[in-house]
Motif scaffolding. Structure first.
Motif, mmCIF file in Angstrom:
data_model
loop_
_atom_site.group_PDB
_atom_site.id
_atom_site.type_symbol
_atom_site.label_atom_id
_atom_site.label_comp_id
_atom_site.label_asym_id
_atom_site.label_seq_id
_atom_site.Cartn_x
_atom_site.Cartn_y
_atom_site.Cartn_z
ATOM 1 N N VAL A 142 0.744 -1.313 -0.050
ATOM 2 C CA VAL A 142 -0.042 0.125 -0.008
ATOM 3 C C VAL A 142 0.811 1.320 0.030
ATOM 4 C CG1 VAL A 142 -1.573 1.235 1.298
ATOM 5 C CG2 VAL A 142 -2.171 -1.261 1.208
ATOM 6 N N CYS A 143 1.850 1.269 0.810
ATOM 7 C CA CYS A 143 2.976 2.373 1.122
ATOM 8 C C CYS A 143 3.545 2.781 -0.338
ATOM 9 C CB CYS A 143 3.761 2.288 2.067
ATOM 10 S SG CYS A 143 2.810 2.642 3.689
ATOM 11 N N LEU A 144 3.888 1.605 -0.901
ATOM 12 C CA LEU A 144 5.011 1.713 -2.157
ATOM 13 C C LEU A 144 3.911 2.172 -3.217
ATOM 14 C CD1 LEU A 144 7.016 -1.455 -2.106
ATOM 15 C CD2 LEU A 144 7.981 0.913 -1.502
ATOM 16 N N THR A 145 2.692 1.801 -3.373
ATOM 17 C CA THR A 145 1.783 2.297 -4.473
ATOM 18 C C THR A 145 1.432 3.892 -4.129
ATOM 19 O OG1 THR A 145 0.667 0.024 -4.564
ATOM 20 C CG2 THR A 145 -0.407 1.979 -5.291
ATOM 21 N N MET A 146 1.136 4.299 -2.810
ATOM 22 C CA MET A 146 0.906 5.749 -2.681
ATOM 23 C C MET A 146 2.249 6.587 -3.090
ATOM 24 S SD MET A 146 -1.027 5.350 1.032
ATOM 25 C CE MET A 146 -1.047 7.071 1.456
ATOM 26 N N LEU A 147 3.571 5.885 -2.723
ATOM 27 C CA LEU A 147 4.610 6.730 -2.953
ATOM 28 C C LEU A 147 4.993 6.737 -4.467
ATOM 29 C CD1 LEU A 147 6.909 5.472 0.135
ATOM 30 C CD2 LEU A 147 6.166 7.811 -0.240
ATOM 31 N N SER A 148 4.365 5.916 -5.210
ATOM 32 C CA SER A 148 4.870 5.968 -6.735
ATOM 33 C C SER A 148 4.270 7.160 -7.314
ATOM 34 C CB SER A 148 4.144 4.905 -7.252
ATOM 35 O OG SER A 148 2.721 4.628 -7.373
ATOM 36 N N SER A 149 3.297 7.847 -6.840
ATOM 37 C CA SER A 149 2.620 9.019 -7.280
ATOM 38 C C SER A 149 2.780 10.367 -6.432
ATOM 39 C CB SER A 149 1.128 8.742 -7.847
ATOM 40 O OG SER A 149 0.327 8.495 -6.617
ATOM 41 N N ALA A 150 3.424 10.356 -5.473
ATOM 42 C CA ALA A 150 3.485 11.070 -4.279
ATOM 43 C C ALA A 150 4.660 12.178 -4.596
ATOM 44 C CB ALA A 150 3.307 10.818 -3.041
ATOM 45 N N GLN A 151 4.769 13.453 -4.228
ATOM 46 C CA GLN A 151 5.829 14.249 -4.044
ATOM 47 C C GLN A 151 6.431 13.910 -2.757
ATOM 48 O OE1 GLN A 151 4.991 18.411 -4.643
ATOM 49 N NE2 GLN A 151 7.003 19.036 -3.952
ATOM 50 N N ARG A 152 7.872 14.132 -2.810
ATOM 51 C CA ARG A 152 8.586 13.775 -1.716
ATOM 52 C C ARG A 152 8.590 14.867 -0.695
ATOM 53 N NH1 ARG A 152 13.651 15.701 0.283
ATOM 54 N NH2 ARG A 152 14.164 16.663 -1.480
ATOM 55 N N ARG A 153 8.248 14.531 0.567
ATOM 56 C CA ARG A 153 7.978 15.700 1.933
ATOM 57 C C ARG A 153 9.087 15.986 2.397
ATOM 58 N NH1 ARG A 153 2.702 15.682 3.904
ATOM 59 N NH2 ARG A 153 1.292 14.288 2.811
#
Length: 318
Positions: A63-74
């Motif tokens: 789930v986390c890897l999927t979310m991070l695939s389209s997220a900007q780095r915080r």
């Protein structure tokens, strides 16, 4: 114990894992909820070949890897540019919530443990500086470092979870450790029963509520930092911080502070005098870093509409 209760027992540690991965308490709770729903739906098909905990971490990691695939780095304000001036009259336009590493309540991510060493390690691994440093790692490196160095999984367990080899896990871990080692993580672990830290915090509260800038300045490290997400301005050095607090930040005079626990360190809900002099209204969630008996970092998170309910803080003080 029924199926739901078995899964829910893992929610705090999974939330801590997702917070380290994603850098946001709100994203972490969304990720864990998604993982829990997937696990509940697939529970009948869980064949027991791996431990329930490992199975849940596999689901949660995906789930986390999927979310991070389209997220900007915080990031933190310090990642965006050099320190500003305490004489600045404009802290800049607020940036979107999605770019900031945010705070998290200890109670959401640190399961109660009997082992004091585990409690200390848990606090270390949710500090803002450490979580921000994690965001510089590619997602799979991030997962490997957290699983190996924070949660103490073996290389073979991590390899099985990520469907890769032990050699690959060890190589990724080496690169991730090098990146983290280059980050400035210097601050003391918060020990609530430590008399020296308690005395320091008491002096901080007295000085802040009295708005005694001279007393406040003596509590700060010479190179202390102040940041105010979602505003991009940040300050470095106690002199610059004192100038800011005595000028543009002077509206904080008359504030009250309510203690909370965030990111394994001391924190406070700050309330400024309300409009018309009636009570006090939310202004910021203050998260402190302490080092060597002084305050090394002050992070003021201004998104009180979301953060104060998350931390159980009231929306007004009479």
């Amino acid at each position: 114990m029924n199926d739901v209760a078995q899964l829910e027992a893992y929610r705090p540690e999974l939330t801590g894992y997702c917070y380290r991965m994603l850098g946001s308490a709100f994203d972490a709770e969304d990720a864990v909820q998604d993982a829990m729903v997937r696990a509940w739906r697939g529970f009948d098909g869980f064949d027991g070949r791996s431990a329930l905990r490992s199975w849940l971490y596999r689901i949660t990691t995906n789930v986390c890897l999927t979310m991070l695939s389209s997220a900007q780095r915080r990031v933190r304000p310090m990642d965006l540019g050099p320190a500003g001036s305490g004489r600045a009259t404009d802290a800049g336009e607020p940036r979107p919530d999605e770019i900031w590493v945010g705070p998290v309540p200890d109670s959401r991510v640190l399961p109660e443990r009997a082992d004091p060493a585990e409690v200390v390690a848990g606090r270390e691994s949710i500090r803002l500086a450490f979580v921000a440093a994690l965001q510089h790692l590619p997602p799979r490196q991030r997962a490997v470092l957290i699983l190996r160095d924070v949660l103490a999984w073996s290389a073979s367990e991590v390899a099985e979870l990520l469907d890769t080899s032990v050699a690959s896990v060890n190589s990724v871990l080496q690169r991730a450790r090098a990146t983290i080692a280059a980050a400035d993580l210097g601050a003391d672990v918060h020990r609530p029963l430590d008399e020296e830290q308690r005395a320091l915090l008491a002096r901080y509260v007295r000085a802040f509520e009295a708005y005694d800038l001279e007393a406040l300045t003596t509590l700060l490290h010479e190179d202390a930092t102040l940041s105010m997400p979602p505003l991009p301005l940040w300050l470095s050095g106690r002199d610059e911080i004192a100038v800011w607090m005595g000028g543009t930040g002077g509206g904080c005079q008359g504030s009250r502070l309510i203690p909370v626990a965030a990111n394994g360190v001391p924190a406070f809900g700050q309330y400024r005098p309300g409009a018309g002099g009636i009570g006090h209204d939310p202004w910021a969630l203050i998260v402190l870093d302490i080092s060597g008996g002084r305050i090394a970092g002050v992070s003021n998170f201004l998104d009180t509409a979301r953060l104060f309910p998350l931390f159980g803080l009231p929306n007004h003080l009479d």
